[in-house]
Design an enzyme around this catalytic site. Structure first.
Site, PDB file in Angstrom:
ATOM      1  N   CYS B  82       0.856  -1.194   0.000  1.00 48.58           N
ATOM      2  CA  CYS B  82       0.000   0.000   0.000  1.00 48.58           C
ATOM      3  C   CYS B  82       0.887   1.238   0.000  1.00 48.58           C
ATOM      4  CB  CYS B  82      -0.879   0.043   1.236  1.00 48.58           C
ATOM      5  SG  CYS B  82      -1.839  -1.429   1.530  1.00 48.58           S
ATOM      6  N   CYS B 229     -28.200  -7.831  13.179  1.00 53.70           N
ATOM      7  CA  CYS B 229     -29.476  -7.155  13.361  1.00 53.70           C
ATOM      8  C   CYS B 229     -30.585  -7.889  12.616  1.00 53.70           C
ATOM      9  CB  CYS B 229     -29.393  -5.723  12.827  1.00 53.70           C
ATOM     10  SG  CYS B 229     -29.440  -4.485  14.113  1.00 53.70           S
TER      11      CYS B 229
END
Lengths: 107, 268
Positions: B82, B229
């Site tokens: 990176c 959820c």
């Protein structure tokens, strides 16, 4: 134990000062009571001992048990007496020991 | 008057032996309790908040360390890390956490930080993309978000079809689903602060992700939270990185606009 342990010790201290030491280590702390998908017990693998020494002398040791959560965090105090090196060692049920060292200058 | 107030505040800080992290806590608190938009941080108990604001106590930082190490690690056929292109993450990545998801013209979809990392790995590094929820991908996401902590969330809908995707996310938010027949809004819009069984409901803001949930005993992504959820209301969860969740992530960034990026946070 994937990541390296994180240790925080003040770089410098005055003689007689009380310093705060904090450590955090990555460990899954498998309790030994859970079962895998096939119903087999997953063997216990926890860090069972943590030792902190200063210049070769043990200043704190702790025994850990299965109720301690994953990634155990320790914070404790020590009195700065002389310059030297703190050594930290975490040992687990697999017989692995991870160590870390941190230097302090006392003036 | 101002001086007295400051005196009281200072005395309060000293009385409880609190440090700089406490001031940071107060700042986030103030930012979230004085407006209608509140971070999940402001619903957490003080022990959990203290864990989050101390980078040594915050277990997420074990993953941030993994991310930081990966940042400089060469991987893939292109022989790049990176760092080869992006240099110092603290400079080049500071605005990423607060502005993602962004529009990806190639896939014609919004792209979150996780997908961006993997796109970069596949196209520029010629490396294998990391699995969603792997320590590496969580670590890199956490690292990138951590360098932009405190920046207010501002996700632009100007590019491509972002507006339409946000609308899709809004529809998802208000759509009843699962055996319990609940929408996101029933808990997170109508009942934040109230209890659902033993849990305090929050507004379901996304500024703290990835988050170290004490229940998970590890760091987890926003999409893991979505899946949890959905599962709780007995609905079939969607896949990690699915269109449904990308749309929802885009919409939720609008609901949480101007909240400071907290990731990686600590939650119950």
């Amino acid at each position: 134990m994937s990541a390296k342990p994180r240790v925080k010790v003040p770089k410098k201290a005055a003689k007689g000062d009380i310093i705060q030491i904090k450590t955090l280590i990555s460990h899954k702390m498998e309790t030994g009571t859970r079962k895998d998908k096939n119903g087999n017990v997953i063997p216990r693998n926890i860090i069972n001992k943590f030792v902190c020494s200063f210049n070769g002398t043990e200043i704190l040791s702790a025994e850990l048990f299965p109720s301690v959560a994953a990634n155990p965090y320790f914070a404790f105090s020590a009195r700065a007496t002389e310059s030297g090196t703190f050594e930290f060692a975490w040992s687990d049920d697999d017989g692995k020991t991870v160590t870390a060292t941190e230097k302090i200058t006392v003036s | 008057m101002k001086r007295t107030l400051m005196g009281v505040a200072a005395a309060g800080l000293m009385a409880f032996g609190l440090s700089a992290t406490a001031a940071e806590m107060k700042a986030i608190d103030k930012a979230s309790t004085t407006s209608a938009v509140r971070s999940g941080f402001s619903y957490a108990i003080s022990e959990t908040r203290e864990m989050q604001t101390d980078d040594i106590q915050n277990p997420s930082f074990l993953w941030v360390d993994i991310g930081e190490e990966q940042w400089g690690t060469v991987d893939g056929e292109a022989g790049k890390s990176c760092e080869s292109c992006h240099g110092n993450a603290a400079d080049t990545m500071a605005n990423v956490g607060s502005t993602y998801p962004v529009w990806d013209p190639a896939t014609k979809k919004p792209m979150n930080v996780e997908l961006r990392i993997n796109k970069c790995r596949a196209e520029n590094m010629k490396a294998k993309p990391w699995k969603y929820e792997s320590d590496e991908l969580l670590g890199m996401t956490a690292y990138i978000k951590s360098v932009g902590r405190g920046k207010p969330i501002h996700v632009s809908l100007k590019d491509g079809d972002m507006e339409a995707w946000s609308k899709k996310g809004e529809q998802f938010y208000y759509q009843r689903r699962g055996l319990l027949d609940l929408s996101c809004a029933h808990c997170h819009e109508q009942n934040p602060g109230n209890l659902i069984r033993a849990e305090t409901l929050s507004q379901g803001q996304t500024n703290g992700f990835p988050t170290y949930r004490l229940k998970w005993q590890k760091l987890g992504s926003l999409h893991r939270r979505f899946r949890g959820c959905n599962n709780n209301i007995r609905a079939e969860p969607y896949a990690y990185g699915s269109d449904e969740y990308l749309a929802l992530e885009t919409y939720l960034a609008q609901r949480g606009a101007n909240l400071p990026v907290e990731g990686p946070s600590v939650r119950k």
